[in-house]
Design a protein around this motif. Structure first.
Motif, PDB file in Angstrom:
ATOM      1  N   VAL A 147     -37.339  10.662   0.225  1.00 15.05           N
ATOM      2  CA  VAL A 147     -36.865  10.803   1.604  1.00 15.05           C
ATOM      3  C   VAL A 147     -37.789  11.777   2.327  1.00 15.05           C
ATOM      4  N   ALA A 148     -37.792  11.699   3.651  1.00 13.03           N
ATOM      5  CA  ALA A 148     -38.599  12.616   4.454  1.00 13.03           C
ATOM      6  C   ALA A 148     -37.988  12.742   5.848  1.00 13.03           C
ATOM      7  N   ARG A 149     -38.338  13.825   6.492  1.00  7.52           N
ATOM      8  CA  ARG A 149     -37.920  14.096   7.868  1.00  7.52           C
ATOM      9  C   ARG A 149     -36.411  13.945   8.041  1.00  7.52           C
ATOM     10  N   PHE A 150     -35.964  12.986   8.861  1.00  8.79           N
ATOM     11  CA  PHE A 150     -34.539  12.877   9.184  1.00  8.79           C
ATOM     12  C   PHE A 150     -33.832  11.777   8.396  1.00  8.79           C
ATOM     13  N   ILE A 167     -17.912  -1.868  -2.162  1.00  6.77           N
ATOM     14  CA  ILE A 167     -18.420  -0.506  -1.979  1.00  6.77           C
ATOM     15  C   ILE A 167     -19.932  -0.528  -1.776  1.00  6.77           C
ATOM     16  N   LEU A 168     -20.608  -1.335  -2.569  1.00  3.74           N
ATOM     17  CA  LEU A 168     -22.068  -1.359  -2.527  1.00  3.74           C
ATOM     18  C   LEU A 168     -22.618  -1.952  -1.237  1.00  3.74           C
ATOM     19  N   LEU A 169     -22.068  -3.068  -0.802  1.00  4.14           N
ATOM     20  CA  LEU A 169     -22.653  -3.807   0.319  1.00  4.14           C
ATOM     21  C   LEU A 169     -22.758  -2.979   1.596  1.00  4.14           C
ATOM     22  N   PRO A 170     -21.665  -2.371   2.093  1.00  2.00           N
ATOM     23  CA  PRO A 170     -21.806  -1.573   3.321  1.00  2.00           C
ATOM     24  C   PRO A 170     -22.677  -0.341   3.132  1.00  2.00           C
ATOM     25  N   SER A 171     -22.655   0.233   1.930  1.00  2.00           N
ATOM     26  CA  SER A 171     -23.470   1.423   1.674  1.00  2.00           C
ATOM     27  C   SER A 171     -24.952   1.079   1.708  1.00  2.00           C
ATOM     28  N   ILE A 172     -25.316  -0.041   1.109  1.00  2.00           N
ATOM     29  CA  ILE A 172     -26.713  -0.480   1.114  1.00  2.00           C
ATOM     30  C   ILE A 172     -27.150  -0.853   2.523  1.00  2.00           C
ATOM     31  N   ASP A 173     -26.271  -1.510   3.239  1.00  2.00           N
ATOM     32  CA  ASP A 173     -26.602  -2.033   4.566  1.00  2.00           C
ATOM     33  C   ASP A 173     -26.824  -0.918   5.581  1.00  2.00           C
ATOM     34  N   ASP A 174     -26.065   0.181   5.462  1.00  2.00           N
ATOM     35  CA  ASP A 174     -26.093   1.234   6.479  1.00  2.00           C
ATOM     36  C   ASP A 174     -27.006   2.407   6.133  1.00  2.00           C
ATOM     37  N   ALA A 175     -27.495   2.471   4.913  1.00  2.00           N
ATOM     38  CA  ALA A 175     -28.202   3.664   4.456  1.00  2.00           C
ATOM     39  C   ALA A 175     -29.682   3.648   4.798  1.00  2.00           C
ATOM     40  N   GLY A 176     -30.305   4.830   4.647  1.00  2.00           N
ATOM     41  CA  GLY A 176     -31.751   4.936   4.740  1.00  2.00           C
ATOM     42  C   GLY A 176     -32.334   4.537   3.400  1.00  2.00           C
ATOM     43  N   SER A 177     -32.725   5.529   2.608  1.00  2.00           N
ATOM     44  CA  SER A 177     -33.159   5.242   1.244  1.00  2.00           C
ATOM     45  C   SER A 177     -31.930   5.101   0.351  1.00  2.00           C
ATOM     46  N   VAL A 178     -32.023   4.196  -0.617  1.00  2.00           N
ATOM     47  CA  VAL A 178     -30.904   3.943  -1.525  1.00  2.00           C
ATOM     48  C   VAL A 178     -31.403   3.982  -2.964  1.00  2.00           C
ATOM     49  N   TYR A 190     -30.413  -0.395 -20.040  1.00  2.00           N
ATOM     50  CA  TYR A 190     -29.370   0.457 -19.468  1.00  2.00           C
ATOM     51  C   TYR A 190     -29.969   1.524 -18.561  1.00  2.00           C
ATOM     52  N   PHE A 191     -31.075   2.141 -19.015  1.00  2.00           N
ATOM     53  CA  PHE A 191     -31.705   3.185 -18.215  1.00  2.00           C
ATOM     54  C   PHE A 191     -32.684   2.556 -17.221  1.00  2.00           C
ATOM     55  N   SER A 192     -32.130   1.832 -16.275  1.00  2.00           N
ATOM     56  CA  SER A 192     -32.903   1.227 -15.194  1.00  2.00           C
ATOM     57  C   SER A 192     -32.275   1.627 -13.872  1.00  2.00           C
ATOM     58  N   LEU A 193     -33.105   1.729 -12.857  1.00  2.00           N
ATOM     59  CA  LEU A 193     -32.590   2.037 -11.528  1.00  2.00           C
ATOM     60  C   LEU A 193     -33.356   1.252 -10.481  1.00  2.00           C
ATOM     61  N   LEU A 194     -32.741   1.124  -9.325  1.00  2.00           N
ATOM     62  CA  LEU A 194     -33.367   0.494  -8.173  1.00  2.00           C
ATOM     63  C   LEU A 194     -33.585   1.557  -7.110  1.00  2.00           C
ATOM     64  N   LEU A 195     -34.785   1.591  -6.574  1.00  2.00           N
ATOM     65  CA  LEU A 195     -35.117   2.535  -5.511  1.00  2.00           C
ATOM     66  C   LEU A 195     -35.492   1.701  -4.294  1.00  2.00           C
ATOM     67  N   CYS A 196     -34.691   1.824  -3.241  1.00  2.00           N
ATOM     68  CA  CYS A 196     -34.828   0.934  -2.084  1.00  2.00           C
ATOM     69  C   CYS A 196     -35.118   1.742  -0.821  1.00  2.00           C
ATOM     70  N   TYR A 197     -36.034   1.230  -0.031  1.00  2.00           N
ATOM     71  CA  TYR A 197     -36.394   1.860   1.235  1.00  2.00           C
ATOM     72  C   TYR A 197     -36.073   0.906   2.377  1.00  2.00           C
ATOM     73  N   SER A 198     -35.870   1.466   3.564  1.00  2.00           N
ATOM     74  CA  SER A 198     -35.506   0.623   4.704  1.00  2.00           C
ATOM     75  C   SER A 198     -36.693  -0.157   5.241  1.00  2.00           C
ATOM     76  N   GLY A 199     -37.908   0.308   4.947  1.00  2.00           N
ATOM     77  CA  GLY A 199     -39.092  -0.359   5.483  1.00  2.00           C
ATOM     78  C   GLY A 199     -39.455   0.136   6.861  1.00  2.00           C
ATOM     79  N   ALA A 200     -38.702   1.118   7.378  1.00  2.00           N
ATOM     80  CA  ALA A 200     -38.952   1.632   8.726  1.00  2.00           C
ATOM     81  C   ALA A 200     -39.424   3.082   8.710  1.00  2.00           C
ATOM     82  N   GLU A 201     -39.761   3.606   7.530  1.00  2.00           N
ATOM     83  CA  GLU A 201     -40.204   4.986   7.442  1.00  2.00           C
ATOM     84  C   GLU A 201     -41.531   5.165   8.168  1.00  2.00           C
ATOM     85  N   PHE A 202     -41.762   6.359   8.653  1.00  2.00           N
ATOM     86  CA  PHE A 202     -42.942   6.585   9.482  1.00  2.00           C
ATOM     87  C   PHE A 202     -44.239   6.325   8.731  1.00  2.00           C
ATOM     88  N   TRP A 203     -44.246   6.529   7.393  1.00  2.00           N
ATOM     89  CA  TRP A 203     -45.497   6.334   6.659  1.00  2.00           C
ATOM     90  C   TRP A 203     -45.768   4.858   6.366  1.00  2.00           C
TER      91      TRP A 203
END
Length: 245
Positions: free
Chosen positions: A151-154, A168-179, A230-243
């Motif tokens: 994450v960065a800035r705001f 629980i997951l769907l609205p959280s993923i849809d509305d969040a910045g980085s997930v 089991y030890f796997s994760l997903l790192l998701c970005y909105s695609g709108a970050e300044f960089w």
């Protein structure tokens, strides 16, 4: 004069996600001086936390494997609470503390970030001295391994778990910045469908066994379907970050 009995101290020590070199200096010091080292052990005998910290455990230390089943199934096929297993683990640790021995409980990642130490320590926190040594979490290690800013800035960061229901997951993923979605495992295909539904799959990474010998990093758009470790994760970005602009 009557003196109060002296008990041992319980140290909840985070050992990081898998790479022994990510162990903090403080964790290494506490582990090396421990009289008793307790650690989670799966039903298959896996002792990941101990494997990470093994190089710092004193030869004289008493090793206490703590059985933590990943799932507990009743004879009728239904899943039941792990509470009795956590209570049994706490009783083992309590015996050492009452005898005046310090106990280090090793925990993958950080002890207070979805760590088993949270549950094992229940009932001990308010009766014995407890100290916590933080560790590097899998999501921090994953961002570094990609490498890509978490994450960065705001921006905001939302942390979710794969077993959570879609409502629980769907609205959280849809509305969040980085997930960050932890504990992906057998839930991968369902989680990927949610990412695609919310338009988040394009800027998402799948990271398996971060920091370990079997570490694997792949863009979700390129990942094959099917269950993941089991030890796997997903790192998701909105695609709108300044960089990214």
């Amino acid at each position: 004069m009557k003196t109060e009995p002296t008990t041992g101290t319980l140290h909840l020590v985070g050992v990081g996600p898998g790479d022994p070199e990510l162990l903090t200096l403080k964790a290494a010091r506490i582990i090396s001086s421990a009289q008793v080292v307790a650690f989670p052990q799966t039903e298959s005998g896996t002792t990941m936390a101990l494997d990470i910290a093994r190089g710092h455990v004193a030869p004289s230390a008493v090793l206490e494997p703590i059985s933590i089943p990943m799932t507990i199934r009743m004879p009728n096929g239904e899943f039941t609470s792990k509470e009795e297993h956590y209570l049994a683990a706490a009783a083992i640790i309590e015996g050492h503390l009452l005898a005046g021995r310090d106990v280090v409980y090793l925990c993958e990642g950080d002890p207070l970030f979805y760590g088993t130490s949270i549950y094992v320590g229940t009932g001990l926190w308010d009766r014995f001295p407890v100290k916590v040594v933080p560790g590097i979490t899998s999501m921090n290690a994953a961002a570094a391994a990609i490498p890509f800013p978490l994450v960065a800035r705001f921006e905001s960061l939302t942390v979710l778990t794969g077993p959570s229901p879609d409502e629980i997951l769907l609205p959280s993923i849809d509305d969040a910045g980085s997930v960050v979605i932890l504990k992906v495992g057998r839930h991968y295909d369902r989680l990927r469908a949610l990412l695609e539904k919310t338009g988040r799959a394009e800027w998402a990474w799948l990271v398996e066994n971060v920091g370990g010998e079997r570490q694997r990093i792949v863009r979700v758009r390129d990942a094959e379907p099917g269950p993941k470790p089991y030890f796997s994760l997903l790192l998701c970005y909105s695609g709108a970050e300044f960089w990214l602009e």
